[in-house]
Design a protein around this motif. Structure first.
Motif, PDB file in Angstrom:
ATOM      1  N   UNK A  41      14.735   6.001  -6.845  1.00  0.00           N
ATOM      2  CA  UNK A  41      14.190   4.649  -6.953  1.00  0.00           C
ATOM      3  C   UNK A  41      13.065   4.523  -5.928  1.00  0.00           C
ATOM      4  N   UNK A  42      11.852   4.237  -6.404  1.00  0.00           N
ATOM      5  CA  UNK A  42      10.669   4.206  -5.551  1.00  0.00           C
ATOM      6  C   UNK A  42      10.108   2.792  -5.499  1.00  0.00           C
ATOM      7  N   UNK A  43       9.858   2.312  -4.287  1.00  0.00           N
ATOM      8  CA  UNK A  43       9.309   0.980  -4.057  1.00  0.00           C
ATOM      9  C   UNK A  43       7.854   1.104  -3.617  1.00  0.00           C
ATOM     10  N   UNK A  44       7.034   0.141  -4.031  1.00  0.00           N
ATOM     11  CA  UNK A  44       5.591   0.192  -3.758  1.00  0.00           C
ATOM     12  C   UNK A  44       5.126  -1.186  -3.285  1.00  0.00           C
ATOM     13  N   UNK A  45       4.498  -1.218  -2.113  1.00  0.00           N
ATOM     14  CA  UNK A  45       4.127  -2.497  -1.507  1.00  0.00           C
ATOM     15  C   UNK A  45       2.665  -2.519  -1.115  1.00  0.00           C
ATOM     16  N   UNK A  46       1.939  -3.532  -1.591  1.00  0.00           N
ATOM     17  CA  UNK A  46       0.572  -3.797  -1.144  1.00  0.00           C
ATOM     18  C   UNK A  46       0.606  -4.921  -0.116  1.00  0.00           C
ATOM     19  N   UNK A  47       0.151  -4.625   1.096  1.00  0.00           N
ATOM     20  CA  UNK A  47       0.089  -5.621   2.162  1.00  0.00           C
ATOM     21  C   UNK A  47      -1.365  -5.762   2.585  1.00  0.00           C
ATOM     22  N   UNK A  48      -1.864  -6.979   2.568  1.00  0.00           N
ATOM     23  CA  UNK A  48      -3.255  -7.242   2.938  1.00  0.00           C
ATOM     24  C   UNK A  48      -3.347  -7.515   4.433  1.00  0.00           C
ATOM     25  N   UNK A  49      -4.290  -6.819   5.092  1.00  0.00           N
ATOM     26  CA  UNK A  49      -4.435  -6.938   6.530  1.00  0.00           C
ATOM     27  C   UNK A  49      -5.908  -7.115   6.914  1.00  0.00           C
ATOM     28  N   UNK A  50      -6.106  -7.620   8.100  1.00  0.00           N
ATOM     29  CA  UNK A  50      -7.431  -7.721   8.705  1.00  0.00           C
ATOM     30  C   UNK A  50      -7.327  -7.124  10.084  1.00  0.00           C
ATOM     31  N   UNK A  51      -7.958  -5.956  10.271  1.00  0.00           N
ATOM     32  CA  UNK A  51      -7.897  -5.288  11.572  1.00  0.00           C
ATOM     33  C   UNK A  51      -8.897  -5.951  12.521  1.00  0.00           C
ATOM     34  N   UNK A  52      -8.337  -6.471  13.610  1.00  0.00           N
ATOM     35  CA  UNK A  52      -9.143  -7.282  14.537  1.00  0.00           C
ATOM     36  C   UNK A  52      -9.555  -6.533  15.788  1.00  0.00           C
TER      37      UNK A  52
END
Length: 214
Positions: A202-213
Motif C-alpha cells: 500500500x503506497x501513499x502519495x502526498x503533495x505538500x506546498x511550501x515556500x522556502x524562506x
C-alpha cells in the motif's frame, strides 16, 4: 449553482458521512507538516466548510471541496495498492498529487494547478507523517521540485522532482519525523512524499506546498 445551494449540498454530504460513521476519517495517515493538500484543506476548513469565504480566501481548497468533499473528509485515504514499487509506471505525469486518480478519482482536484496555500519553511526542515493506523513503513521517500519549477502554473511531472531524502524500514509509530535539506532552493516548491506501508503493498502519495524562506 448559488453559493447557498453549494453549501447545502456539502452539508448534506457531511450529514451522510456522519450517519455512516466516516466523519472524521479513520485509519491510514497523511503528511501533516508541511500538510498535504487535502489534509491542509481539512485542517483549515473541516469545521467551517460551509463558509463562502473559502472561495476567495482559499480558492484551491474551495475547488477541491466542490469537486469531492470526500477527498477532505477522507484525508488519510490517498493511497494505491499493489504498485510493487513501480511508482512512475503506475502514476502518470500530471496526476502525482492524486496518486494517478486513485479511489475512482476522489482526489483528482489535488492535481489542479494553482496557488495552493504554502507553508513557510527554512531549507532545513522536517516532514511529519502521521501513521494513524500504525502501519509502519518499508520506506519513506521525500522529493522536492527542482529550482525553476512553478507550481502556480505547471502540472507536476516526475522529471520535475529530485529525491532528497530516503528513510528505510520504520516500525509502527503515530508520528514519523523525517529531516530534510532543500539545498539552495528558494521560493515556492512542492514536497512530494511517498510512504510505502509495511502491512501490505500500500503506497501513499502526498503533495505538500511550501515556500522556502531561508
Amino acid at each position: 449553482m448559488s453559493i447557498r445551494a453549494r453549501a447545502a449540498t456539502v452539508l448534506a454530504a457531511a450529514a451522510a458521512l456522519l450517519v455512516t460513521g466516516a466523519l472524521p476519517a479513520s485509519g491510514h495517515g497523511n503528511a501533516t507538516d508541511p500538510p498535504s493538500r487535502n489534509y491542509g484543506c481539512w485542517q483549515r476548513w473541516g469545521s467551517d466548510f460551509q463558509n463562502p469565504a473559502m472561495a476567495t480566501e482559499d480558492p484551491m481548497c474551495w475547488q477541491a471541496w466542490q469537486a469531492d468533499t470526500n477527498a477532505m473528509w477522507n484525508w488519510n485515504g490517498l493511497y494505491r495498492e499493489n504498485v510493487a514499487g513501480n511508482h512512475q509506471a503506475v502514476i502518470p505525469d500530471g496526476q502525482l498529487c492524486s496518486a494517478g486518480r486513485t479511489q475512482n478519482g476522489r482526489y483528482a482536484a489535488m492535481d489542479t494547478v494553482g496557488d495552493w496555500k504554502a507553508a513557510n519553511k527554512p531549507r532545513d526542515f522536517t516532514v511529519n507523517v502521521y501513521d494513524q493506523a500504525l502501519h509502519g513503513a518499508d520506506y519513506y521517500r521525500v522529493y522536492i521540485t527542482r529550482q525553476g519549477f512553478d507550481p502556480l502554473t505547471q502540472p507536476l511531472r516526475w522529471s520535475d522532482l529530485e529525491l532528497v531524502t530516503e528513510v528505510g524500514r520504520t516500525p509502527p509509530q503515530s508520528n514519523t519525523v523525517i529531516p530534510v535539506n532543500a539545498g539552495d532552493r528558494t521560493g515556492r516548491h512542492i514536497v512530494y512524499t511517498i510512504w510505502q506501508a509495511s502491512h501490505l503493498d500500500q503506497s501513499y502519495y502526498f503533495c505538500s506546498d511550501v515556500n522556502f524562506t531561508s
